[in-house]
Write an enzyme that holds these catalytic residues in place. Structure first.
Site, mmCIF file in Angstrom:
data_model
loop_
_atom_site.group_PDB
_atom_site.id
_atom_site.type_symbol
_atom_site.label_atom_id
_atom_site.label_comp_id
_atom_site.label_asym_id
_atom_site.label_seq_id
_atom_site.Cartn_x
_atom_site.Cartn_y
_atom_site.Cartn_z
ATOM 1 N N GLY A 26 -1.373 2.432 34.236
ATOM 2 C CA GLY A 26 -0.141 1.759 34.435
ATOM 3 C C GLY A 26 0.855 2.504 34.027
ATOM 4 O O GLY A 26 0.679 3.834 33.517
ATOM 5 N N ASN A 27 2.075 2.237 34.474
ATOM 6 C CA ASN A 27 3.487 2.980 34.220
ATOM 7 C C ASN A 27 4.309 1.821 33.996
ATOM 8 O O ASN A 27 4.249 0.711 34.769
ATOM 9 C CB ASN A 27 3.409 4.128 34.942
ATOM 10 C CG ASN A 27 3.321 3.799 36.481
ATOM 11 O OD1 ASN A 27 3.656 3.105 37.198
ATOM 12 N ND2 ASN A 27 1.744 4.148 36.712
ATOM 13 N N GLY A 42 -0.669 10.719 32.334
ATOM 14 C CA GLY A 42 -1.697 11.030 31.506
ATOM 15 C C GLY A 42 -1.776 10.536 29.987
ATOM 16 O O GLY A 42 -2.692 10.718 29.328
ATOM 17 N N SER A 71 2.878 9.770 37.623
ATOM 18 C CA SER A 71 2.281 10.132 38.954
ATOM 19 C C SER A 71 3.010 9.161 39.826
ATOM 20 O O SER A 71 3.114 9.595 41.023
ATOM 21 C CB SER A 71 0.994 10.321 39.170
ATOM 22 O OG SER A 71 0.122 9.322 38.849
ATOM 23 N N GLU A 72 3.464 8.122 39.573
ATOM 24 C CA GLU A 72 3.873 6.917 40.164
ATOM 25 C C GLU A 72 5.589 7.227 40.412
ATOM 26 O O GLU A 72 6.020 6.130 40.542
ATOM 27 C CB GLU A 72 3.477 5.637 39.930
ATOM 28 C CG GLU A 72 1.954 5.542 40.206
ATOM 29 C CD GLU A 72 1.622 5.334 41.674
ATOM 30 O OE1 GLU A 72 2.389 5.628 42.673
ATOM 31 O OE2 GLU A 72 0.334 4.965 42.065
ATOM 32 N N HIS A 91 4.329 -1.241 36.445
ATOM 33 C CA HIS A 91 2.944 -1.338 37.392
ATOM 34 C C HIS A 91 1.642 -1.280 36.603
ATOM 35 O O HIS A 91 1.456 -0.594 35.447
ATOM 36 C CB HIS A 91 3.126 -0.112 38.119
ATOM 37 C CG HIS A 91 1.626 0.313 38.865
ATOM 38 N ND1 HIS A 91 0.996 -0.458 39.716
ATOM 39 C CD2 HIS A 91 0.962 1.532 38.743
ATOM 40 C CE1 HIS A 91 -0.096 -0.202 40.263
ATOM 41 N NE2 HIS A 91 0.136 1.254 39.696
ATOM 42 N N HIS A 93 -2.864 -2.789 36.373
ATOM 43 C CA HIS A 93 -3.839 -2.883 37.052
ATOM 44 C C HIS A 93 -4.777 -4.226 36.495
ATOM 45 O O HIS A 93 -5.925 -3.958 36.161
ATOM 46 C CB HIS A 93 -4.866 -1.723 37.036
ATOM 47 C CG HIS A 93 -4.333 -0.334 37.281
ATOM 48 N ND1 HIS A 93 -4.425 0.858 36.819
ATOM 49 C CD2 HIS A 93 -3.308 -0.093 38.413
ATOM 50 C CE1 HIS A 93 -3.809 1.861 37.317
ATOM 51 N NE2 HIS A 93 -2.990 1.030 38.191
ATOM 52 N N HIS A 153 -5.634 -1.494 44.237
ATOM 53 C CA HIS A 153 -4.913 -0.511 43.458
ATOM 54 C C HIS A 153 -4.256 -1.434 42.366
ATOM 55 O O HIS A 153 -4.708 -1.083 41.019
ATOM 56 C CB HIS A 153 -3.766 -0.011 44.206
ATOM 57 C CG HIS A 153 -2.951 0.997 43.478
ATOM 58 N ND1 HIS A 153 -1.942 1.671 44.209
ATOM 59 C CD2 HIS A 153 -2.999 1.249 41.985
ATOM 60 C CE1 HIS A 153 -1.270 2.365 43.305
ATOM 61 N NE2 HIS A 153 -1.920 2.426 42.008
#
Length: 214
Positions: A26-27, A42, A71-72, A91, A93, A153
């Site tokens: 997640g982010n 991370g 990374s997104e 974002h 999951h 995803h």
């Protein structure tokens, strides 16, 4: 600590505690003028210190500081660049949403809150995460969708506040959960387009939507 960082800290912890993400998954990000602050790559979301949120210039993509952004980051930048009304991007999951969508199913309106509060849900067939291709798929939807479900995803929600984006995430996951349960017991009764429109036009629902954006 700025209000942007306060909101990011609050909802990062909410995401973990509600089970919408696990581990370093997640982010989330928020706009702050010409910049956005985004979770670092991370990190477990509940362990991010105030000074560890990564500052990124929205138009140039230039990163300040030594930490790498999520990374997104491309997906988040696309949202802010393409829809200037957006102030928050989230974002996660969520288990049921990923499960239902990965089975090739869409998440239908089954109870009032979902269609009343979420205007439009879009779906993206599987694309490798973190890529330019995924950011381009998001770009095609972000102008008129509150929720974008990425099959196999996760889920991406956007809002005028982080509170709104988080609420959209909760509603999407609850709807996927209700759909799963109703399927076990013989199949759901899906709300009609007319019923959904009537819900959106209720003054009480318009008032609740307004509160989420303040």
């Amino acid at each position: 600590m700025t209000s942007v960082i306060q909101d990011l800290q609050k909802y990062a912890i909410e995401l973990v505690q509600s089970g919408l993400v696990v581990g370093a998954g997640g982010n989330l990000s928020m706009r702050d003028g010409e910049y956005m602050y985004i979770s670092p790559s991370g990190y477990d979301l509940k362990e991010i210190a105030d000074e560890e949120w990564v500052k990124v210039h929205i138009e140039s993509g230039e990163i300040e500081g030594d930490l790498r952004p999520s990374s997104e980051v491309l997906m988040h930048l696309t949202c802010f660049r393409d829809n200037h009304e957006i102030q928050a991007v989230l974002h996660a999951h969520p288990t049921y949403s990923v499960g239902v969508s990965s089975a090739g199913q869409n998440i239908p309106p089954l109870f009032p809150d979902f269609p009343a509060m979420v205007k439009k849900v879009g779906y993206i067939d599987y694309v490798i995460p973190t890529t330019h291709e995924l950011a381009e798929k998001v770009s095609e939807l972000v102008l008129d969708h509150d929720v974008m479900i990425m099959r196999n995803h996760g889920v991406l929600t956007v809002g005028k506040t982080m509170k709104e984006a988080y609420f959209f995430m909760q509603l999407t996951e609850e709807s996927a959960k209700v759909f799963t349960i109703s399927t076990i017991f013989g199949g759901p009764r899906i709300l009609t387009d007319e019923e959904c429109l009537a819900l959106r036009n209720l003054s009480s629902e318009k008032y609740r939507s307004k509160l989420l954006r303040e």
